[in-house]
Motif scaffolding. Sequence first.
Motif, short mmCIF file in Angstrom:
data_model
loop_
_atom_site.label_atom_id
_atom_site.label_comp_id
_atom_site.label_asym_id
_atom_site.label_seq_id
_atom_site.Cartn_x
_atom_site.Cartn_y
_atom_site.Cartn_z
N ALA A 1 5.06 -5.75 -40.00
CA ALA A 1 3.88 -6.42 -40.41
C ALA A 1 3.24 -7.23 -39.39
N GLY A 2 3.85 -7.11 -38.14
CA GLY A 2 3.22 -8.08 -37.13
C GLY A 2 2.06 -7.23 -36.39
N PHE A 3 1.63 -7.35 -35.30
CA PHE A 3 0.56 -6.84 -34.67
C PHE A 3 0.72 -5.61 -34.48
N ILE A 4 1.62 -5.31 -33.26
CA ILE A 4 1.60 -3.69 -32.80
C ILE A 4 2.40 -2.99 -33.79
N GLY A 5 3.46 -3.49 -34.63
CA GLY A 5 4.35 -2.77 -35.64
C GLY A 5 3.37 -2.18 -36.58
N LEU B 1 11.02 -3.06 -42.44
CA LEU B 1 11.64 -4.32 -42.60
C LEU B 1 11.28 -5.37 -41.77
N ASP B 2 10.70 -6.55 -42.50
CA ASP B 2 10.05 -7.57 -41.94
C ASP B 2 10.47 -8.83 -42.65
N LYS B 3 10.76 -9.77 -41.57
CA LYS B 3 11.13 -11.25 -42.46
C LYS B 3 9.95 -11.94 -42.56
N GLY C 1 12.82 -8.83 -45.40
CA GLY C 1 14.45 -9.20 -44.69
C GLY C 1 14.75 -9.40 -43.14
N ASP C 2 15.70 -9.78 -42.76
CA ASP C 2 15.96 -10.42 -41.32
C ASP C 2 16.87 -9.54 -40.85
N ILE C 3 16.33 -9.04 -39.47
CA ILE C 3 17.12 -8.39 -38.56
C ILE C 3 18.51 -9.11 -38.13
N CYS C 4 18.49 -10.28 -38.43
CA CYS C 4 19.69 -11.11 -37.82
C CYS C 4 20.58 -11.04 -39.06
N ASN D 1 12.50 -0.82 -33.09
CA ASN D 1 12.50 -2.26 -33.34
C ASN D 1 11.45 -3.03 -32.79
N PHE D 2 10.49 -3.57 -33.41
CA PHE D 2 9.42 -4.34 -33.07
C PHE D 2 9.69 -5.79 -33.34
N ALA D 3 10.75 -6.09 -34.32
CA ALA D 3 10.79 -7.57 -34.71
C ALA D 3 11.27 -8.32 -33.59
N GLU E 1 10.47 -12.85 -32.16
CA GLU E 1 9.55 -13.83 -31.76
C GLU E 1 8.94 -13.42 -30.59
N THR E 2 7.67 -13.72 -30.37
CA THR E 2 6.76 -13.16 -29.34
C THR E 2 6.13 -14.27 -28.64
N HIS E 3 5.68 -15.41 -29.00
CA HIS E 3 4.71 -16.09 -28.21
C HIS E 3 5.55 -16.91 -27.13
N GLU F 1 17.76 -16.09 -31.27
CA GLU F 1 18.38 -15.67 -32.55
C GLU F 1 17.80 -14.17 -32.93
N THR F 2 16.44 -13.96 -33.02
CA THR F 2 15.85 -12.88 -33.48
C THR F 2 15.90 -11.77 -32.44
N ASP F 3 15.52 -12.36 -31.03
CA ASP F 3 15.39 -11.15 -30.09
C ASP F 3 16.76 -10.69 -29.45
N PRO G 1 11.88 -18.38 -21.99
CA PRO G 1 12.69 -18.17 -22.97
C PRO G 1 12.56 -16.89 -23.88
N TYR G 2 11.30 -16.62 -24.06
CA TYR G 2 10.86 -15.36 -24.72
C TYR G 2 11.27 -14.12 -23.75
N ALA G 3 10.85 -14.32 -22.58
CA ALA G 3 11.15 -13.01 -21.70
C ALA G 3 12.75 -12.88 -21.56
N SER H 1 15.06 -13.64 -23.37
CA SER H 1 15.45 -13.11 -24.86
C SER H 1 15.46 -11.66 -24.88
N LYS H 2 14.39 -11.09 -24.61
CA LYS H 2 13.93 -9.87 -24.61
C LYS H 2 14.76 -9.17 -23.42
N ALA H 3 14.98 -9.68 -22.57
CA ALA H 3 15.77 -8.96 -21.17
C ALA H 3 17.35 -8.81 -21.69
N ASN I 1 0.53 -6.42 -21.76
CA ASN I 1 0.06 -7.12 -22.77
C ASN I 1 -0.94 -6.19 -23.50
N ASN I 2 -0.67 -6.26 -25.05
CA ASN I 2 -1.68 -5.42 -25.79
C ASN I 2 -2.62 -6.32 -26.40
N TYR I 3 -3.75 -5.67 -26.50
CA TYR I 3 -4.96 -6.23 -27.24
C TYR I 3 -5.42 -5.20 -28.54
P1 NAD Z 1 4.15 -10.26 -33.43
O1 NAD Z 1 4.68 -11.48 -33.40
O2 NAD Z 1 2.48 -9.60 -33.98
O3 NAD Z 1 4.98 -9.50 -34.64
C1 NAD Z 1 6.58 -9.78 -34.81
C2 NAD Z 1 6.84 -9.28 -36.37
O4 NAD Z 1 8.20 -9.54 -36.31
C3 NAD Z 1 6.22 -10.17 -37.46
O5 NAD Z 1 5.65 -9.22 -38.67
C4 NAD Z 1 7.42 -11.06 -37.98
O6 NAD Z 1 7.29 -11.37 -39.09
C5 NAD Z 1 8.69 -10.00 -37.41
N1 NAD Z 1 9.98 -10.76 -37.33
C6 NAD Z 1 10.17 -11.76 -36.51
N2 NAD Z 1 11.34 -12.17 -36.60
C7 NAD Z 1 12.13 -11.30 -37.50
C8 NAD Z 1 13.41 -11.14 -38.12
N3 NAD Z 1 14.32 -12.04 -37.64
N4 NAD Z 1 13.77 -10.10 -38.77
C9 NAD Z 1 12.46 -9.21 -39.11
N5 NAD Z 1 11.46 -9.39 -38.79
C10 NAD Z 1 11.27 -10.39 -37.86
O7 NAD Z 1 4.63 -9.28 -32.37
P2 NAD Z 1 3.75 -8.25 -31.77
O8 NAD Z 1 2.78 -8.84 -30.71
O9 NAD Z 1 3.57 -7.05 -32.64
O10 NAD Z 1 5.08 -7.72 -30.89
C11 NAD Z 1 5.69 -6.63 -31.42
C12 NAD Z 1 6.90 -6.36 -30.17
O11 NAD Z 1 6.31 -5.84 -29.20
C13 NAD Z 1 7.50 -7.43 -29.79
O12 NAD Z 1 9.16 -7.17 -29.82
C14 NAD Z 1 7.32 -7.92 -28.38
O13 NAD Z 1 8.37 -8.39 -27.77
C15 NAD Z 1 6.68 -6.45 -27.98
N6 NAD Z 1 5.58 -6.46 -26.89
C16 NAD Z 1 4.63 -7.11 -27.38
C17 NAD Z 1 3.43 -7.29 -26.33
C18 NAD Z 1 2.01 -7.72 -26.79
O14 NAD Z 1 1.36 -7.94 -26.02
N7 NAD Z 1 1.91 -8.17 -28.17
C19 NAD Z 1 3.66 -6.58 -25.12
C20 NAD Z 1 4.87 -6.02 -24.84
C21 NAD Z 1 5.88 -6.15 -25.71
#
Ligand code: NAD
Length: 332
Positions: free
Chosen positions: A10-14, A33-35, A59-62, A79-81, A83-85, A98-100, A147-149, A151-153, A177-179
């Motif tokens: 339900a997020g941007f790229i997902g 599956l999205d929280k 639902g929560d991936i944790c 797995n796109f889920a 925290e991303t900012h 927690e999430t990442d 901390p974002y980077a 956690s992803k690492a 970076n996506n747009y």
């Molecule tokens: P986003 O923040 O738009 O969406 C994240 C989604 O994850 C949201 O729908 C949110 O509700 C869900 N989510 C968060 N915590 C959750 C949990 N505990 N359980 C289930 N769902 C949960 O993010 P995005 O920009 O679409 O990024 C998606 C993925 O791509 C991320 O893993 C991010 O690290 C990666 N990424 C993003 C970019 C970018 O430019 N946006 C670049 C490289 C990688």
Amino acid sequence: MKRIVVTGGAGFIGSNFVKYILGLYPDYSVHVLDKLTYAGNMANLESCRGERNFSFQKGDICNKRDVDEACRNADWIVNFAAETHVDRSISSPQAFVETDVLGTYILLEAVKEFKIERYVQISTDEVYGSIDRGSFTEESPLNPSSPYAASKAGADLLALSSWTTYRLPVLITRSSNNYGPYQHPEKFIPLFITNALEDRQLPLYGDGLNVRDWLYVRDNCTAIDLILHKGKEGEIYNVGANEEKKNLDVVHLILAYLGKQESLIRHVTDRKGHDRRYSLNSSKLRKLGWKPEANFEKSLKQTVAWYTENVEWWKKIKGGEFQEYYRRHYDL
Ligand code: NAD
Ligand code: TYD
């Protein structure tokens, strides 16, 4: 016929990816599956509602129970889920760990338990840190700044170790970076477009000369699709478009497309630990057959048009929790 679980759908790229897959493979089914955190938005999936091969689970991936319910009958997981900012990770890092990290571990446990055929971990170029000259390859060392980077690492290392130790069928994508449409207006491009549309100031960090390699979200979807179908297990794939731009140049384009004044730009205090430049070498993925289609100027113009035409979508987001975050963070 494949049953794909898309976490964070339900997020941007997902959400862009879910619609891309449903459009391209009518015999596949997608279970999201999205929280639904502040970044998750059911409006992003509006066009999927009622489709026979689409289902949604809040639902929560944790949470192992949520994950087990989603993955029990799945063939593949993407797995796109997360925290991303980056800015939020600097002020409140816990949810990122927690999430990442933990969330990725719980998903990997499900891959093992339910004998999932393929698991794609959506990672980021930010795990490599900043680079002044040249480009990172998949072999470059991890050197995360935020901390974002970090956690992803951590998630990437868990995924890779599960390949080494258990031979879990894991693949990793690291994109720049996506747009594009449906990106949360906390991020640079949509924030600046929507602020400009509202004649509000554009808070540019530092000197504005930081460089990002901009990847149109649809090109990321084609990359993930290819990696999902043709990638090699245990491998990492960089995804970059070779569209490196200074932030200030991106802002000038946005203002020009909207016919707004440069006086909206406001240089504000720099982000802590702000990476100067990201740059990826994506030749490994290009050898697999991927090529980005978008041209930055053209696709940015289309993105500006999308936000201009979808005011209701972003006004709802900017009107909620975001206002409080914005006040706290920007002091504008
Ligand atoms: P986003 O923040 O738009 O969406 C994240 C989604 O994850 C949201 O729908 C949110 O509700 C869900 N989510 C968060 N915590 C959750 C949990 N505990 N359980 C289930 N769902 C949960 O993010 P995005 O920009 O679409 O990024 C998606 C993925 O791509 C991320 O893993 C991010 O690290 C990666 N990424 C993003 C970019 C970018 O430019 N946006 C670049 C490289 C990688
Ligand atoms: P962002 O969209 O947060 O992505 P990332 O930090 O993950 O690359 O930011 C992109 C660039 O824009 C980055 O150099 C920081 C900068 N930026 C600003 O100058 N002002 C802002 O308000 C934001 C959110 C970002």
